[in-house]
Write a protein that holds these residues in place. Sequence first.
Motif, PDB file in Angstrom:
ATOM      1  N   LYS A  35       0.825  -1.219  -0.029  1.00 52.66           N
ATOM      2  CA  LYS A  35      -0.045   0.265  -0.118  1.00 52.66           C
ATOM      3  C   LYS A  35       0.906   1.394  -0.032  1.00 52.66           C
ATOM      4  O   LYS A  35       2.214   1.177   0.493  1.00 52.66           O
ATOM      5  CB  LYS A  35      -0.958  -0.062   1.267  1.00 52.66           C
ATOM      6  N   LYS A  36       0.265   2.391  -0.476  1.00 51.44           N
ATOM      7  CA  LYS A  36       1.114   3.559  -0.458  1.00 51.44           C
ATOM      8  C   LYS A  36       1.790   3.893   0.838  1.00 51.44           C
ATOM      9  O   LYS A  36       2.782   4.355   0.739  1.00 51.44           O
ATOM     10  CB  LYS A  36       0.074   4.891  -0.650  1.00 51.44           C
ATOM     11  N   VAL A  37       1.227   3.924   1.649  1.00 47.34           N
ATOM     12  CA  VAL A  37       1.726   4.391   3.197  1.00 47.34           C
ATOM     13  C   VAL A  37       2.760   3.592   3.531  1.00 47.34           C
ATOM     14  O   VAL A  37       4.131   4.104   3.854  1.00 47.34           O
ATOM     15  CB  VAL A  37       0.897   4.082   4.342  1.00 47.34           C
ATOM     16  N   LEU A  67       4.931   1.851   1.217  1.00 52.27           N
ATOM     17  CA  LEU A  67       5.697   2.211   0.019  1.00 52.27           C
ATOM     18  C   LEU A  67       6.486   3.496   0.336  1.00 52.27           C
ATOM     19  O   LEU A  67       7.559   3.705   0.093  1.00 52.27           O
ATOM     20  CB  LEU A  67       5.216   1.974  -1.381  1.00 52.27           C
ATOM     21  N   ARG A  68       5.527   4.601   0.830  1.00 51.28           N
ATOM     22  CA  ARG A  68       6.304   5.857   0.883  1.00 51.28           C
ATOM     23  C   ARG A  68       7.218   5.662   1.978  1.00 51.28           C
ATOM     24  O   ARG A  68       8.388   6.257   1.962  1.00 51.28           O
ATOM     25  CB  ARG A  68       5.017   6.836   1.323  1.00 51.28           C
ATOM     26  N   ALA A  69       6.959   5.076   2.949  1.00 48.36           N
ATOM     27  CA  ALA A  69       7.901   5.069   4.159  1.00 48.36           C
ATOM     28  C   ALA A  69       9.203   4.190   3.807  1.00 48.36           C
ATOM     29  O   ALA A  69      10.294   4.724   4.059  1.00 48.36           O
ATOM     30  CB  ALA A  69       7.211   4.336   5.514  1.00 48.36           C
ATOM     31  N   ASN A  93       1.777   4.302 -11.914  1.00 49.80           N
ATOM     32  CA  ASN A  93       1.074   5.079 -10.778  1.00 49.80           C
ATOM     33  C   ASN A  93       2.441   5.474  -9.847  1.00 49.80           C
ATOM     34  O   ASN A  93       3.094   4.607  -9.638  1.00 49.80           O
ATOM     35  CB  ASN A  93       0.292   4.111  -9.881  1.00 49.80           C
ATOM     36  N   ARG A  94       2.200   6.766  -9.568  1.00 54.60           N
ATOM     37  CA  ARG A  94       3.368   7.464  -8.446  1.00 54.60           C
ATOM     38  C   ARG A  94       3.066   7.369  -6.955  1.00 54.60           C
ATOM     39  O   ARG A  94       1.906   7.709  -6.770  1.00 54.60           O
ATOM     40  CB  ARG A  94       3.689   8.390  -9.155  1.00 54.60           C
ATOM     41  N   ILE A  95       4.062   7.292  -6.136  1.00 56.56           N
ATOM     42  CA  ILE A  95       3.822   7.863  -4.886  1.00 56.56           C
ATOM     43  C   ILE A  95       4.831   8.965  -4.786  1.00 56.56           C
ATOM     44  O   ILE A  95       6.015   8.955  -5.052  1.00 56.56           O
ATOM     45  CB  ILE A  95       4.325   6.700  -4.005  1.00 56.56           C
ATOM     46  N   GLY A  96       4.012  10.195  -4.257  1.00 54.21           N
ATOM     47  CA  GLY A  96       4.931  11.227  -3.824  1.00 54.21           C
ATOM     48  C   GLY A  96       4.814  11.508  -2.182  1.00 54.21           C
ATOM     49  O   GLY A  96       4.633  10.613  -1.638  1.00 54.21           O
ATOM     50  N   TYR A  97       4.786  12.761  -1.824  1.00 57.64           N
ATOM     51  CA  TYR A  97       4.606  12.909  -0.526  1.00 57.64           C
ATOM     52  C   TYR A  97       3.106  12.887   0.017  1.00 57.64           C
ATOM     53  O   TYR A  97       3.002  13.158   1.350  1.00 57.64           O
ATOM     54  CB  TYR A  97       5.203  14.259  -0.020  1.00 57.64           C
ATOM     55  N   LYS A 103       0.249  14.670  -0.901  1.00 57.73           N
ATOM     56  CA  LYS A 103      -0.733  15.553  -0.837  1.00 57.73           C
ATOM     57  C   LYS A 103      -1.467  16.010  -2.116  1.00 57.73           C
ATOM     58  O   LYS A 103      -2.365  16.665  -2.259  1.00 57.73           O
ATOM     59  CB  LYS A 103      -0.094  16.992  -0.277  1.00 57.73           C
ATOM     60  N   GLY A 104      -1.161  15.137  -2.886  1.00 65.58           N
ATOM     61  CA  GLY A 104      -1.871  15.266  -4.247  1.00 65.58           C
ATOM     62  C   GLY A 104      -1.653  16.428  -4.930  1.00 65.58           C
ATOM     63  O   GLY A 104      -2.421  16.787  -6.049  1.00 65.58           O
ATOM     64  N   PHE A 105      -0.599  17.124  -4.902  1.00 66.95           N
ATOM     65  CA  PHE A 105      -0.321  18.293  -5.724  1.00 66.95           C
ATOM     66  C   PHE A 105      -0.246  17.856  -7.268  1.00 66.95           C
ATOM     67  O   PHE A 105      -0.891  18.548  -8.125  1.00 66.95           O
ATOM     68  CB  PHE A 105       1.043  18.950  -5.404  1.00 66.95           C
ATOM     69  N   TYR A 106       0.666  16.824  -7.445  1.00 66.83           N
ATOM     70  CA  TYR A 106       0.634  16.397  -9.096  1.00 66.83           C
ATOM     71  C   TYR A 106      -0.533  15.931  -9.430  1.00 66.83           C
ATOM     72  O   TYR A 106      -0.640  15.973 -10.591  1.00 66.83           O
ATOM     73  CB  TYR A 106       1.907  15.630  -9.201  1.00 66.83           C
ATOM     74  N   ASP A 107      -1.239  15.103  -8.769  1.00 68.40           N
ATOM     75  CA  ASP A 107      -2.365  14.476  -9.205  1.00 68.40           C
ATOM     76  C   ASP A 107      -3.542  15.750  -9.789  1.00 68.40           C
ATOM     77  O   ASP A 107      -3.993  15.801 -10.636  1.00 68.40           O
ATOM     78  CB  ASP A 107      -3.293  13.487  -8.167  1.00 68.40           C
ATOM     79  N   GLU A 142      -9.090   6.983  -7.196  1.00 64.37           N
ATOM     80  CA  GLU A 142      -9.615   7.255  -8.663  1.00 64.37           C
ATOM     81  C   GLU A 142      -9.144   8.596  -9.097  1.00 64.37           C
ATOM     82  O   GLU A 142      -9.104   8.964 -10.413  1.00 64.37           O
ATOM     83  CB  GLU A 142     -11.188   7.440  -8.551  1.00 64.37           C
ATOM     84  N   TRP A 143      -8.539   9.451  -8.082  1.00 65.26           N
ATOM     85  CA  TRP A 143      -7.851  10.788  -8.520  1.00 65.26           C
ATOM     86  C   TRP A 143      -6.525  10.497  -9.033  1.00 65.26           C
ATOM     87  O   TRP A 143      -5.619  11.333  -9.663  1.00 65.26           O
ATOM     88  CB  TRP A 143      -7.588  11.579  -7.267  1.00 65.26           C
ATOM     89  N   ASP A 144      -5.619   9.426  -8.927  1.00 62.51           N
ATOM     90  CA  ASP A 144      -4.209   9.220  -9.481  1.00 62.51           C
ATOM     91  C   ASP A 144      -4.134   9.095 -10.943  1.00 62.51           C
ATOM     92  O   ASP A 144      -4.843   8.463 -11.589  1.00 62.51           O
ATOM     93  CB  ASP A 144      -3.900   7.854  -8.746  1.00 62.51           C
TER      94      ASP A 144
HETATM   95  N1  LIG Z   1      -7.712  16.035  -8.807  1.00 58.53           N
HETATM   96  C1  LIG Z   1      -8.096  15.810  -7.334  1.00 58.53           C
HETATM   97  N2  LIG Z   1      -8.941  16.714  -6.698  1.00 58.53           N
HETATM   98  C2  LIG Z   1      -9.273  16.588  -5.542  1.00 58.53           C
HETATM   99  N3  LIG Z   1      -8.291  16.064  -4.512  1.00 58.53           N
HETATM  100  C3  LIG Z   1      -7.364  15.170  -4.947  1.00 58.53           C
HETATM  101  C4  LIG Z   1      -7.193  15.296  -6.213  1.00 58.53           C
HETATM  102  N4  LIG Z   1      -6.185  14.566  -6.536  1.00 58.53           N
HETATM  103  C5  LIG Z   1      -5.504  14.121  -5.298  1.00 58.53           C
HETATM  104  N5  LIG Z   1      -6.447  14.468  -4.383  1.00 58.53           N
HETATM  105  C6  LIG Z   1      -6.359  14.187  -3.208  1.00 58.53           C
HETATM  106  O1  LIG Z   1      -4.989  14.206  -2.621  1.00 58.53           O
HETATM  107  C7  LIG Z   1      -4.645  13.210  -2.020  1.00 58.53           C
HETATM  108  C8  LIG Z   1      -3.383  12.475  -2.823  1.00 58.53           C
HETATM  109  O2  LIG Z   1      -2.965  11.434  -2.124  1.00 58.53           O
HETATM  110  P1  LIG Z   1      -1.878  10.532  -2.938  1.00 58.53           P
HETATM  111  O3  LIG Z   1      -1.360   9.509  -1.927  1.00 58.53           O
HETATM  112  O4  LIG Z   1      -2.432  10.023  -4.165  1.00 58.53           O
HETATM  113  O5  LIG Z   1      -0.575  11.763  -2.896  1.00 58.53           O
HETATM  114  P2  LIG Z   1       0.727  11.578  -3.841  1.00 58.53           P
HETATM  115  O6  LIG Z   1       0.533  11.185  -5.341  1.00 58.53           O
HETATM  116  O7  LIG Z   1       1.564  10.763  -3.129  1.00 58.53           O
HETATM  117  O8  LIG Z   1       1.321  13.156  -3.678  1.00 58.53           O
HETATM  118  P3  LIG Z   1       1.805  14.189  -4.630  1.00 58.53           P
HETATM  119  O9  LIG Z   1       1.044  14.394  -5.801  1.00 58.53           O
HETATM  120  O10 LIG Z   1       1.786  15.606  -3.879  1.00 58.53           O
HETATM  121  O11 LIG Z   1       3.024  13.905  -4.934  1.00 58.53           O
HETATM  122  C9  LIG Z   1      -5.766  12.252  -1.762  1.00 58.53           C
HETATM  123  O12 LIG Z   1      -6.345  12.287  -0.337  1.00 58.53           O
HETATM  124  C10 LIG Z   1      -6.924  12.668  -3.091  1.00 58.53           C
HETATM  125  O13 LIG Z   1      -8.250  12.678  -2.295  1.00 58.53           O
END
Ligand SMILES: Nc1ncnc2c1ncn2[C@@H]1O[C@H](COP(=O)(O)OP(=O)(O)OP(=O)(O)O)[C@@H](O)[C@H]1O
Length: 189
Positions: free
Chosen positions: A2-4, A6-8, A133-137, A139-143, A172-174
């Motif tokens: 899982k992501k947590v 793999l991230r650690a 599929n990528r793992i970042g920190y 916060k979902g910035f890149y998604d 589903e946001w990844d």
């Molecule tokens: N397009 C989006 N709209 C709203 N929320 C989003 C979107 N994409 C991601 N998120 C939210 O951001 C969080 C991203 O978690 P995830 O573990 O995928 O981050 P990450 O890909 O590791 O981080 P980063 O993109 O910052 O490197 C999830 O809680 C998700 O709900």
Amino acid sequence: MKKVELRAAYKQKRNELTNAEVAELDQQIFRELCAYDWSKITYLHCYLAIAKFKEYDTMKFIHWIWEHYPHTQIVISKSDFETHQLKHYIFDQDTQLVPNAWGIPEPVDAIEIDTLKIEAVLAPLLVVDEFGNRIGYGKGFYDRFFASCNFSVLRTGISYFSPVALIEDIGEWDVPIELVFTPGKTYCF
Ligand SMILES: Nc1ncnc2c1ncn2[C@@H]1O[C@H](COP(=O)(O)OP(=O)(O)OP(=O)(O)O)[C@@H](O)[C@H]1O
Ligand SMILES: Nc1nc2c(c(=O)[nH]1)N(C=O)[C@@H](CNc1ccc(C(=O)N[C@@H](CCC(=O)O)C(=O)O)cc1)CN2
């Protein structure tokens, strides 16, 4: 995994790299980046490394692009840690950089550009799986960024490590990346 987990695990793996290992891996990643054909890209978005996290430092590659692809504009971001959104700016040889509170270098007085203009993105990541599929920190910035890009944008990333088989809990946001540059090998998903 899982992501947590793999991230650690991959944060720890990256922290444990010695300076000598990092220097060798950096050279190998640089070679992979230079071997790629960037000639069709006018706006190339690059992350700037957070030094304390031992991210691959893109600055040498950015200088290489300025020298070898003079028509290419490098685009960098400022991060909003309340909305987890990025704003994008042109980065040229005169742009002044100042680290933000998280240690990410950011431009001062730069020209903002529309996300839709960006044609390729070089994203930071800890590890990808064999589907891109990528793992970042986390916060979902890149998604969010990828979701707001032009549909034709080329999504790439850089990792010190080979892809893992599968990230089990993809959301589903990844948004997967299409290419990852790793030491000695560029994977295409
Ligand atoms: N397009 C989006 N709209 C709203 N929320 C989003 C979107 N994409 C991601 N998120 C939210 O951001 C969080 C991203 O978690 P995830 O573990 O995928 O981050 P990450 O890909 O590791 O981080 P980063 O993109 O910052 O490197 C999830 O809680 C998700 O709900
Ligand atoms: N160079 C770079 N720029 C980037 C990213 C990145 O991963 N690398 N991001 C990719 O999305 C966004 C920033 N994401 C970040 C998310 C969390 C923390 C951070 O400091 N988090 C914890 C500490 C975590 C730790 O110690 O491991 C904190 O808030 O204290 C920093 C950047 C946008 N820009």
